[in-house]
Structures are given as C-alpha cells and as structure tokens.
Design a protein around this motif. Sequence first.
Motif, short mmCIF file in Angstrom:
data_model
loop_
_atom_site.label_atom_id
_atom_site.label_comp_id
_atom_site.label_asym_id
_atom_site.label_seq_id
_atom_site.Cartn_x
_atom_site.Cartn_y
_atom_site.Cartn_z
N GLU A 63 -49.87 71.95 -63.54
CA GLU A 63 -50.68 71.29 -62.84
C GLU A 63 -52.08 70.76 -63.05
O GLU A 63 -52.51 70.15 -62.69
N ARG A 64 -52.41 71.44 -63.94
CA ARG A 64 -54.18 71.19 -64.26
C ARG A 64 -53.90 70.55 -65.31
O ARG A 64 -54.16 69.74 -65.18
N GLU A 67 -53.62 66.97 -63.82
CA GLU A 67 -54.61 66.55 -63.10
C GLU A 67 -55.66 66.04 -64.29
O GLU A 67 -56.29 65.37 -64.15
N TYR A 70 -54.48 62.57 -65.74
CA TYR A 70 -54.88 61.09 -64.60
C TYR A 70 -55.94 61.09 -64.58
O TYR A 70 -57.25 59.96 -64.38
N LYS A 71 -57.19 62.29 -64.61
CA LYS A 71 -58.35 62.06 -64.92
C LYS A 71 -59.21 61.39 -65.89
O LYS A 71 -60.19 60.84 -66.06
#
Length: 116
Positions: A63-64, A67, A70-71
Amino acid sequence: DIALCPMESVKVRIQTKPGFASTLREGFPIIKNEEGMNGFYKGLVPLWCRQIPYTMMKFACFERTVEALYKFVVPKPRAECSKGEQLIVTFTAGYIAGVFCAIVSHPADTIVSKLN
C-alpha cells in the motif's frame, strides 16, 4: 498453516536429507511412523513466525509503495491513469513488496528448515 505444516515438513526433508523420499506421498508415512503426528508440526511456530511478518509486510509495504509511486513517479493522479498504467503500478508495487517480504521472512524460513 495447520494444513500447510505437514507438507512443508515433508518438503523440507526431501530437500535437505538425501535419500529420504522423492515425493510427498512417500515422505508422509516415513515421518508418521518415525515421529508420529507431532513430527509434522514441530515447525509450526517458526512457520507462523515467518508467515505473520511476511503477511504484515506484504500489505503495509504494498500500500505504501503504491502511494509513493503515484506521488513521486506517475505524473498524473490515479483516477486519470489508464487500466494499463494502473496495472504497471500494481505490478511494480507488488514486486517491491515481495522483496521486502523475503527480507523479513528469511530468518524464520531458515529456522523452519533447520527444525524440520
């Protein structure tokens, strides 16, 4: 893991003891006759010590990583990405999470191999 442990026990012995057996079908009766049912489960606690951190790391890291990709890597928001782009991000995050899972679970995996 309760169902996995007997197969893991036979598998590890096939891999580490030359001449033990060549198939699971041959290995099960050998362990049962020599050690009883407890012979199949002596690696259960180390198996849990491997699986629990592995699973925790898999979900947290995946999950991290998604994130972070995408960031910092993908130049547009997730909602604007095509299915193919999302698939690439998911695959990459899964690969990276798998590397961290292997690092976390390797010590316990070694213990499972030694106990069986």
